[in-house]
Design an enzyme around this catalytic site. Structure first.
Site, PDB file in Angstrom:
ATOM      1  N   GLU A  17     -13.210  13.483  -1.314  1.00 23.00           N
ATOM      2  CA  GLU A  17     -13.472  12.094  -0.715  1.00 23.00           C
ATOM      3  C   GLU A  17     -14.305  12.138   0.051  1.00 23.00           C
ATOM      4  OE1 GLU A  17      -9.836   9.829  -0.178  1.00 23.00           O
ATOM      5  OE2 GLU A  17     -10.521   8.971   1.852  1.00 23.00           O
ATOM      6  N   THR A  48     -14.474   5.575  -0.281  1.00 28.99           N
ATOM      7  CA  THR A  48     -13.409   4.659   0.329  1.00 28.99           C
ATOM      8  C   THR A  48     -14.272   3.288   0.506  1.00 28.99           C
ATOM      9  OG1 THR A  48     -14.287   5.156   2.688  1.00 28.99           O
ATOM     10  CG2 THR A  48     -12.339   6.490   1.915  1.00 28.99           C
ATOM     11  N   TYR A  49     -13.436   2.264   0.609  1.00 28.61           N
ATOM     12  CA  TYR A  49     -13.665   0.892   0.683  1.00 28.61           C
ATOM     13  C   TYR A  49     -13.346   0.419   2.148  1.00 28.61           C
ATOM     14  CZ  TYR A  49     -13.924  -3.869  -1.283  1.00 28.61           C
ATOM     15  OH  TYR A  49     -14.408  -5.045  -1.595  1.00 28.61           O
ATOM     16  N   ALA A  51     -12.472  -1.569   5.371  1.00 28.93           N
ATOM     17  CA  ALA A  51     -11.445  -2.798   5.697  1.00 28.93           C
ATOM     18  C   ALA A  51     -11.876  -4.230   5.420  1.00 28.93           C
ATOM     19  CB  ALA A  51     -10.540  -2.459   6.936  1.00 28.93           C
ATOM     20  N   HIS A  77     -12.608   3.277  -4.463  1.00 28.66           N
ATOM     21  CA  HIS A  77     -11.477   2.590  -3.839  1.00 28.66           C
ATOM     22  C   HIS A  77     -11.727   1.386  -3.525  1.00 28.66           C
ATOM     23  CE1 HIS A  77     -10.422   6.592  -1.264  1.00 28.66           C
ATOM     24  NE2 HIS A  77     -10.985   6.770  -2.396  1.00 28.66           N
ATOM     25  N   ASP A 109      -5.536  -1.983   5.466  1.00 30.65           N
ATOM     26  CA  ASP A 109      -4.869  -2.315   6.632  1.00 30.65           C
ATOM     27  C   ASP A 109      -5.474  -3.501   7.216  1.00 30.65           C
ATOM     28  OD1 ASP A 109      -3.344   0.195   6.734  1.00 30.65           O
ATOM     29  OD2 ASP A 109      -5.114   1.193   7.156  1.00 30.65           O
ATOM     30  N   HIS A 149       5.119   5.101   4.937  1.00 28.81           N
ATOM     31  CA  HIS A 149       4.017   4.231   5.236  1.00 28.81           C
ATOM     32  C   HIS A 149       4.556   3.478   6.807  1.00 28.81           C
ATOM     33  CE1 HIS A 149       1.705   0.645   5.926  1.00 28.81           C
ATOM     34  NE2 HIS A 149       0.726   1.399   5.163  1.00 28.81           N
ATOM     35  N   LYS A 165       4.943   0.629  -7.963  1.00 24.93           N
ATOM     36  CA  LYS A 165       3.372   0.698  -8.128  1.00 24.93           C
ATOM     37  C   LYS A 165       3.101   1.828  -9.182  1.00 24.93           C
ATOM     38  CE  LYS A 165       1.730   2.056  -3.994  1.00 24.93           C
ATOM     39  NZ  LYS A 165       0.993   2.081  -2.691  1.00 24.93           N
ATOM     40  N   GLN A 175      -1.882  10.134   1.472  1.00 26.35           N
ATOM     41  CA  GLN A 175      -2.242  10.297   2.846  1.00 26.35           C
ATOM     42  C   GLN A 175      -2.367  12.016   3.109  1.00 26.35           C
ATOM     43  OE1 GLN A 175      -4.216   9.620   5.297  1.00 26.35           O
ATOM     44  NE2 GLN A 175      -3.656   7.483   5.281  1.00 26.35           N
TER      45      GLN A 175
HETATM   46  P1  FAD Z   1       0.936  -1.090  -0.134  1.00 27.59           P
HETATM   47  O1  FAD Z   1       1.435  -0.337  -1.388  1.00 27.59           O
HETATM   48  O2  FAD Z   1       0.802  -2.609  -0.332  1.00 27.59           O
HETATM   49  O3  FAD Z   1       2.048  -0.771   0.807  1.00 27.59           O
HETATM   50  C1  FAD Z   1       1.906  -1.214   2.300  1.00 27.59           C
HETATM   51  C2  FAD Z   1       3.269  -1.337   2.889  1.00 27.59           C
HETATM   52  O4  FAD Z   1       3.976  -2.621   2.146  1.00 27.59           O
HETATM   53  C3  FAD Z   1       4.061  -0.232   2.968  1.00 27.59           C
HETATM   54  O5  FAD Z   1       4.922  -0.279   3.831  1.00 27.59           O
HETATM   55  C4  FAD Z   1       5.207  -0.534   1.577  1.00 27.59           C
HETATM   56  O6  FAD Z   1       6.377   0.188   1.347  1.00 27.59           O
HETATM   57  C5  FAD Z   1       5.240  -2.088   1.598  1.00 27.59           C
HETATM   58  N1  FAD Z   1       5.512  -2.761   0.392  1.00 27.59           N
HETATM   59  C6  FAD Z   1       4.850  -2.683  -0.912  1.00 27.59           C
HETATM   60  N2  FAD Z   1       5.308  -3.437  -1.643  1.00 27.59           N
HETATM   61  C7  FAD Z   1       6.252  -4.354  -1.056  1.00 27.59           C
HETATM   62  C8  FAD Z   1       7.077  -5.414  -1.319  1.00 27.59           C
HETATM   63  N3  FAD Z   1       7.116  -5.965  -2.636  1.00 27.59           N
HETATM   64  N4  FAD Z   1       7.941  -5.787  -0.437  1.00 27.59           N
HETATM   65  C9  FAD Z   1       7.970  -5.489   1.057  1.00 27.59           C
HETATM   66  N5  FAD Z   1       7.152  -4.384   1.321  1.00 27.59           N
HETATM   67  C10 FAD Z   1       6.373  -3.756   0.438  1.00 27.59           C
HETATM   68  N6  FAD Z   1      -7.624   2.009   3.450  1.00 27.59           N
HETATM   69  C11 FAD Z   1      -8.976   1.374   3.304  1.00 27.59           C
HETATM   70  O7  FAD Z   1      -9.246   0.376   4.149  1.00 27.59           O
HETATM   71  N7  FAD Z   1      -9.797   1.716   2.581  1.00 27.59           N
HETATM   72  C12 FAD Z   1      -9.725   3.082   1.842  1.00 27.59           C
HETATM   73  O8  FAD Z   1     -10.677   3.480   1.130  1.00 27.59           O
HETATM   74  C13 FAD Z   1      -8.423   3.546   1.752  1.00 27.59           C
HETATM   75  N8  FAD Z   1      -8.539   4.826   1.228  1.00 27.59           N
HETATM   76  C14 FAD Z   1      -7.159   5.401   1.071  1.00 27.59           C
HETATM   77  C15 FAD Z   1      -7.019   6.311   0.435  1.00 27.59           C
HETATM   78  C16 FAD Z   1      -5.708   7.248   0.372  1.00 27.59           C
HETATM   79  C17 FAD Z   1      -5.834   8.549  -0.580  1.00 27.59           C
HETATM   80  C18 FAD Z   1      -4.656   6.693   1.073  1.00 27.59           C
HETATM   81  C19 FAD Z   1      -3.291   7.357   1.204  1.00 27.59           C
HETATM   82  C20 FAD Z   1      -4.723   5.468   1.762  1.00 27.59           C
HETATM   83  C21 FAD Z   1      -6.145   4.869   1.964  1.00 27.59           C
HETATM   84  N9  FAD Z   1      -6.394   3.923   2.750  1.00 27.59           N
HETATM   85  C22 FAD Z   1      -7.409   3.139   2.674  1.00 27.59           C
HETATM   86  C23 FAD Z   1      -5.232   3.449   3.615  1.00 27.59           C
HETATM   87  C24 FAD Z   1      -4.328   2.233   3.021  1.00 27.59           C
HETATM   88  O9  FAD Z   1      -5.170   1.192   2.541  1.00 27.59           O
HETATM   89  C25 FAD Z   1      -3.384   1.884   4.014  1.00 27.59           C
HETATM   90  O10 FAD Z   1      -2.445   3.160   4.149  1.00 27.59           O
HETATM   91  C26 FAD Z   1      -2.556   0.673   3.876  1.00 27.59           C
HETATM   92  O11 FAD Z   1      -1.905   0.242   5.097  1.00 27.59           O
HETATM   93  C27 FAD Z   1      -1.586   1.029   2.979  1.00 27.59           C
HETATM   94  O12 FAD Z   1      -2.046   0.969   1.616  1.00 27.59           O
HETATM   95  P2  FAD Z   1      -0.979   0.948   0.290  1.00 27.59           P
HETATM   96  O13 FAD Z   1      -1.791   0.871  -0.989  1.00 27.59           O
HETATM   97  O14 FAD Z   1       0.047   2.161   0.282  1.00 27.59           O
HETATM   98  O15 FAD Z   1      -0.608  -0.487   0.402  1.00 27.59           O
END
Ligand code: FAD
Length: 287
Positions: A17, A48-49, A51, A77, A109, A149, A165, A175
């Site tokens: 990455e 990565t992308y 925020a 991403h 985030d 998370h 998902k 992560q």
């Molecule tokens: P989601 O799947 O939306 O989940 C976020 C939270 O919401 C979790 O607590 C989940 O349990 C909860 N949730 C999901 N669906 C629901 C629902 N229907 N109702 C209630 N709660 C729900 N960030 C960046 O900005 N840029 C990047 O390039 C980037 N790359 C990453 C690469 C990897 C491999 C990983 C693991 C993370 C990366 N991140 C990146 C960080 C990521 O964007 C954050 O961890 C973010 O906070 C959560 O992303 P997610 O896709 O898991 O979100």
């Protein structure tokens, strides 16, 4: 251009990455890292992308260039915080037209100051659904958090949302974390929920102790006390920190492969040295 879920089916995959650099010097460092890591023939790399879409054009241009110039695919991403459906559609069309076939669809985030990022999406699943509907037939990855998370009220609900998902996506990348048992427990929980899509563990070779402490706080990652002590003892010596990072990452990779991981995703941090050292330890460096 190869789709990652097809590579995983023939696995295990090895991937790196990168992040979009901010300065001309950092751009040169990324180019050098890609040049030095290309001979390792990764299955794919990812970019990565920032925020709220802050690196939209830079991420797009790096992904498109790697796909055009290298023998391996680059995955883009994409985060949904602060984004619109039309903005995402435009980016997907660009990727489709330039041969990019792999997207990591993420929540992103919220801004550090706690303000509402706005935008038309709430959760990553909504972005997965938009990418899935695109006619290019993207291979879609999502984020997984072995320790749960940090914004989840409990681990069980996070696992349920991850399984939802993954029912639409093709695979997940995790992560970073330090304990094989956390990964194995997540795979078991997902299987109990009827989800057997591949989840590739993300492994981060530590290179900076302060940076690590910032990230574990943000991600809710447990930093084992013994590792913290070892790193603190050499914190002022960057080479010694990197050496501990490589040793710990090598053991973690070995443990994860023994536990049946479908691939290994290494957080390269736009440098080649730790990744190459891990490959050397594993006997994977080409002659
Ligand atoms: P989601 O799947 O939306 O989940 C976020 C939270 O919401 C979790 O607590 C989940 O349990 C909860 N949730 C999901 N669906 C629901 C629902 N229907 N109702 C209630 N709660 C729900 N960030 C960046 O900005 N840029 C990047 O390039 C980037 N790359 C990453 C690469 C990897 C491999 C990983 C693991 C993370 C990366 N991140 C990146 C960080 C990521 O964007 C954050 O961890 C973010 O906070 C959560 O992303 P997610 O896709 O898991 O979100």
């Amino acid at each position: 251009m190869t789709r990652i879920h097809e590579l995983l089916a023939a696995g295990p995959t090895w991937s790196f990455e990168f992040f979009p650099p901010k300065t001309p010097e950092a751009e040169m460092a990324l180019d050098k890292a890609v040049r030095e890591l290309a001979p390792l023939e990764p299955s794919f790399v990812s970019v990565t992308y920032g925020a709220g879409g802050s690196t939209r054009e830079r991420t797009r241009d790096i992904v498109t260039r790697i796909c055009a110039e290298q023998a391996f695919p680059a995955m883009a991403h994409l985060t949904c915080a602060g984004q619109s459906h039309s903005g995402i559609a435009e980016l997907l069309d660009h990727y489709a037209a330039h041969g990019v076939r792999n997207i990591l669809a993420l929540g992103g985030d919220p801004p550090a100051d706690g303000s509402d990022p706005g935008g038309e999406f709430t959760y990553a699943l909504e972005l997965v659904e938009q990418v899935r509907a695109h006619p290019a037939g993207f291979s879609i990855g999502v984020a997984a958090h072995p320790e749960g998370h940090p914004r989840s009220p409990d681990r069980a609900s996070d696992r349920r949302h991850l399984a939802e998902k993954l029912a639409v996506a093709d695979f997940a990348l995790t992560q970073f974390f330090f304990t094989v048992a956390d990964y194995a427990a997540m795979i078991e929980d997902l299987a109990d929920l009827g989800c057997t899509k591949p989840v590739v563990p993300g492994v981060m070779p530590v290179i900076n102790v302060n940076g690590l402490r910032r990230m574990v706080t943000m991600n809710g990652t447990a930093l084992p006390a013994a590792l913290a002590d070892r790193l603190d003892a050499v914190a002022e010596d960057p080479d010694a920190v990197a050496a501990v990072g490589v040793e710990v990452a090598t053991a973690l990779v070995q443990g994860l492969l023994a536990a049946g991981a479908p691939g290994i995703h290494l957080y390269a941090m736009n440098r080649s040295s730790s990744v190459r050292a891990i490959y050397a330890n594993l006997g994977r460096l080409p002659d």
